[in-house]
Design a protein around this motif. Sequence first.
Motif, PDB file in Angstrom:
ATOM      1  N   SER A   1       0.842  -1.194   0.000  1.00  0.00           N
ATOM      2  CA  SER A   1       0.000   0.000   0.000  1.00  0.00           C
ATOM      3  C   SER A   1       0.881   1.250   0.000  1.00  0.00           C
ATOM      4  CB  SER A   1      -0.920   0.008   1.219  1.00  0.00           C
ATOM      5  OG  SER A   1      -1.824  -1.075   1.158  1.00  0.00           O
ATOM      6  N   THR A   2       0.523   2.208  -0.846  1.00  0.00           N
ATOM      7  CA  THR A   2       1.329   3.421  -0.976  1.00  0.00           C
ATOM      8  C   THR A   2       0.471   4.560  -1.515  1.00  0.00           C
ATOM      9  OG1 THR A   2       3.358   4.348  -1.950  1.00  0.00           O
ATOM     10  CG2 THR A   2       2.051   2.884  -3.353  1.00  0.00           C
ATOM     11  N   PRO A   3       0.788   5.789  -1.132  1.00  0.00           N
ATOM     12  CA  PRO A   3       0.133   6.923  -1.801  1.00  0.00           C
ATOM     13  C   PRO A   3       0.739   7.131  -3.186  1.00  0.00           C
ATOM     14  CG  PRO A   3       1.658   7.730  -0.130  1.00  0.00           C
ATOM     15  CD  PRO A   3       1.667   6.235  -0.035  1.00  0.00           C
TER      16      PRO A   3
ATOM     17  N   GLU B   1      -2.155  21.329 -13.745  1.00  0.00           N
ATOM     18  CA  GLU B   1      -1.751  19.963 -13.415  1.00  0.00           C
ATOM     19  C   GLU B   1      -2.947  19.189 -12.868  1.00  0.00           C
ATOM     20  OE1 GLU B   1       1.828  20.573 -10.764  1.00  0.00           O
ATOM     21  OE2 GLU B   1       1.319  22.632 -11.358  1.00  0.00           O
ATOM     22  N   THR B   2      -3.446  18.226 -13.655  1.00  0.00           N
ATOM     23  CA  THR B   2      -4.570  17.409 -13.191  1.00  0.00           C
ATOM     24  C   THR B   2      -4.054  16.447 -12.134  1.00  0.00           C
ATOM     25  OG1 THR B   2      -4.243  15.821 -14.988  1.00  0.00           O
ATOM     26  CG2 THR B   2      -5.766  17.638 -15.389  1.00  0.00           C
ATOM     27  N   GLN B   3      -4.829  16.267 -11.046  1.00  0.00           N
ATOM     28  CA  GLN B   3      -4.273  15.575  -9.886  1.00  0.00           C
ATOM     29  C   GLN B   3      -5.357  15.239  -8.863  1.00  0.00           C
ATOM     30  OE1 GLN B   3      -1.742  18.566  -7.956  1.00  0.00           O
ATOM     31  NE2 GLN B   3      -3.533  19.633  -7.216  1.00  0.00           N
ATOM     32  N   HIS B   4      -4.961  14.428  -7.862  1.00  0.00           N
ATOM     33  CA  HIS B   4      -5.671  14.399  -6.593  1.00  0.00           C
ATOM     34  C   HIS B   4      -5.135  15.565  -5.757  1.00  0.00           C
ATOM     35  CE1 HIS B   4      -7.669  10.731  -7.619  1.00  0.00           C
ATOM     36  NE2 HIS B   4      -8.100  10.519  -6.379  1.00  0.00           N
ATOM     37  N   PHE B   5      -5.707  15.769  -4.597  1.00  0.00           N
ATOM     38  CA  PHE B   5      -5.397  16.985  -3.851  1.00  0.00           C
ATOM     39  C   PHE B   5      -4.028  16.877  -3.162  1.00  0.00           C
ATOM     40  CE2 PHE B   5     -10.238  17.578  -2.906  1.00  0.00           C
ATOM     41  CZ  PHE B   5     -10.486  17.618  -4.266  1.00  0.00           C
ATOM     42  N   PRO B   6      -3.343  18.007  -2.974  1.00  0.00           N
ATOM     43  CA  PRO B   6      -2.099  17.996  -2.205  1.00  0.00           C
ATOM     44  C   PRO B   6      -2.341  17.539  -0.763  1.00  0.00           C
ATOM     45  CG  PRO B   6      -2.435  20.106  -3.323  1.00  0.00           C
ATOM     46  CD  PRO B   6      -3.707  19.347  -3.443  1.00  0.00           C
ATOM     47  N   ASN B   7      -1.336  16.870  -0.200  1.00  0.00           N
ATOM     48  CA  ASN B   7      -1.342  16.450   1.214  1.00  0.00           C
ATOM     49  C   ASN B   7      -2.509  15.548   1.579  1.00  0.00           C
ATOM     50  OD1 ASN B   7       0.035  16.491   3.726  1.00  0.00           O
ATOM     51  ND2 ASN B   7      -1.422  17.962   4.559  1.00  0.00           N
ATOM     52  N   SER B   8      -3.073  14.857   0.592  1.00  0.00           N
ATOM     53  CA  SER B   8      -4.210  13.967   0.871  1.00  0.00           C
ATOM     54  C   SER B   8      -3.894  12.868   1.894  1.00  0.00           C
ATOM     55  CB  SER B   8      -4.711  13.343  -0.430  1.00  0.00           C
ATOM     56  OG  SER B   8      -5.345  14.298  -1.235  1.00  0.00           O
ATOM     57  N   PRO B   9      -2.677  12.302   1.929  1.00  0.00           N
ATOM     58  CA  PRO B   9      -2.423  11.266   2.936  1.00  0.00           C
ATOM     59  C   PRO B   9      -2.603  11.743   4.374  1.00  0.00           C
ATOM     60  CG  PRO B   9      -0.744  11.188   1.232  1.00  0.00           C
ATOM     61  CD  PRO B   9      -1.550  12.445   0.997  1.00  0.00           C
ATOM     62  N   ASN B  10      -2.570  13.057   4.590  1.00  0.00           N
ATOM     63  CA  ASN B  10      -2.748  13.612   5.940  1.00  0.00           C
ATOM     64  C   ASN B  10      -4.087  14.318   6.110  1.00  0.00           C
ATOM     65  OD1 ASN B  10      -0.091  12.891   6.949  1.00  0.00           O
ATOM     66  ND2 ASN B  10       0.716  14.472   5.591  1.00  0.00           N
TER      67      ASN B  10
ATOM     68  N   PRO C   1      -7.916  13.169   5.874  1.00  0.00           N
ATOM     69  CA  PRO C   1      -8.893  12.096   5.622  1.00  0.00           C
ATOM     70  C   PRO C   1     -10.156  12.535   4.894  1.00  0.00           C
ATOM     71  CG  PRO C   1      -8.793  12.660   7.963  1.00  0.00           C
ATOM     72  CD  PRO C   1      -7.648  13.359   7.300  1.00  0.00           C
ATOM     73  N   ASN C   2     -10.445  13.852   4.881  1.00  0.00           N
ATOM     74  CA  ASN C   2     -11.643  14.320   4.169  1.00  0.00           C
ATOM     75  C   ASN C   2     -11.389  14.557   2.690  1.00  0.00           C
ATOM     76  OD1 ASN C   2      -9.993  16.534   5.081  1.00  0.00           O
ATOM     77  ND2 ASN C   2     -11.595  17.941   4.398  1.00  0.00           N
ATOM     78  N   PHE C   3     -10.128  14.443   2.234  1.00  0.00           N
ATOM     79  CA  PHE C   3      -9.801  14.561   0.812  1.00  0.00           C
ATOM     80  C   PHE C   3      -9.937  13.189   0.143  1.00  0.00           C
ATOM     81  CE2 PHE C   3      -6.660  18.429   1.082  1.00  0.00           C
ATOM     82  CZ  PHE C   3      -7.720  19.247   1.461  1.00  0.00           C
ATOM     83  N   PRO C   4     -10.200  13.150  -1.162  1.00  0.00           N
ATOM     84  CA  PRO C   4     -10.236  11.850  -1.859  1.00  0.00           C
ATOM     85  C   PRO C   4      -8.944  11.073  -1.644  1.00  0.00           C
ATOM     86  CG  PRO C   4     -11.049  13.602  -3.286  1.00  0.00           C
ATOM     87  CD  PRO C   4     -10.485  14.283  -2.069  1.00  0.00           C
ATOM     88  N   SER C   5      -9.085   9.783  -1.418  1.00  0.00           N
ATOM     89  CA  SER C   5      -7.919   8.946  -1.084  1.00  0.00           C
ATOM     90  C   SER C   5      -6.956   8.824  -2.263  1.00  0.00           C
ATOM     91  CB  SER C   5      -8.378   7.551  -0.667  1.00  0.00           C
ATOM     92  OG  SER C   5      -7.248   6.710  -0.453  1.00  0.00           O
ATOM     93  N   THR C   6      -5.675   8.793  -1.946  1.00  0.00           N
ATOM     94  CA  THR C   6      -4.633   8.567  -2.951  1.00  0.00           C
ATOM     95  C   THR C   6      -3.894   7.256  -2.704  1.00  0.00           C
ATOM     96  OG1 THR C   6      -3.052   9.866  -1.637  1.00  0.00           O
ATOM     97  CG2 THR C   6      -4.267  11.031  -3.377  1.00  0.00           C
TER      98      THR C   6
END
Length: 372
Positions: free
Chosen positions: A194-196, A336-345, A347-352
Amino acid sequence: MRNKFGLLIYVLLILNSCSNKSQVSLIESSNFNEGIQNKKVHLFTLRNSNGMISQITNLGGKVVSLWVVDANGNYEDVVLGFDTAEKYIEAKEKYFGALIGRYGNRIANGTFKLNDSIYSITINNGVNHLHGGLEGYNAVVWDAEQKSESKLELTYLSKDGEEGYPGNVLITTVYELKDDNSLAIKYRATTDKSTPINLTHHSFFNLKGAGKGTINDHLLQINANYFTPINKEIIPTGEIISVQNTPFDFRRLKSISNGLYNQNEQLEFGSGYDHNFVVNGAGVRTVAKVVEPTSGRVMEVVSDEPGIQFYGGNFLSGTKGKNGKTYEYRGAFCLETQHFPNSPNQPNFPSTILNPGEIYTSICIYKFSTQP
């Protein structure tokens, strides 16, 4: 005789008109014949049937040039970059045109918790982690195979522990120059732990042409009702707030400069625009649009990602690029299309988080057209 003379004049006028069109000037592939990390660096040339051309190197998967026509039939290279592999290696600007990973954007304090373990990853941006660390995917030599005149496939095995990340991650990235005048970028990845993961692309665009002045007069639309505000270190606070009545409201086309100089704490923290927007909708859809009025060039950004980072070239400072051109302050923008910055920290952001047995996929398309 008069008819022949008239025909000759007509032909000469046509030839003169054609000669006045700006032409494509390709970089010599020999400029990228370097050996790095026991791998060979190459420069690949992609073409579509309409005359659009892009040159891409397997050093960081960087888009070195992208030649796009304007409303009058003139071609310009619309991405910032360098004309030798050596300059990319030595440059202060490390991300021109690059593939970014394992995690695009920032992770606060270079730490995150995953499955009851705390991971420390490389700190390379103040006290934070940025764009994969000191030797992110922008700095490695990818294995490359040109599949056709218009398609390039790059692969890279990111090993367990690289820059502090867990898991062996196998990534495939495909660049394709399509006949609808789009540059499509497709990502695929798997892992054994498992990894971001948050892959993105980091071309710096100027639709007038690279090195041709500011981008503040470009018109921008971002299909986002919300954005993620940041702190002084450009780390999201965890909030998701409305763009309404803020300088971040790009729901309709407006010049980048419109609102840029407002008194606004968020603009102060980012030294201008350097923020993640929460894209409306889901699935593959148009997430942004840019119009350059003088050339008539239009760029649409299509993606399946939940976010897009808009960066306004706030830290460009006179770098010398291709053909000796100067890349001035705010002389390019990034989307830059992406998931959100700092998502691993957050929990309310979409998971990476990518788990073993799962397949990570992402798509980003930069589609070009013209308007009068």
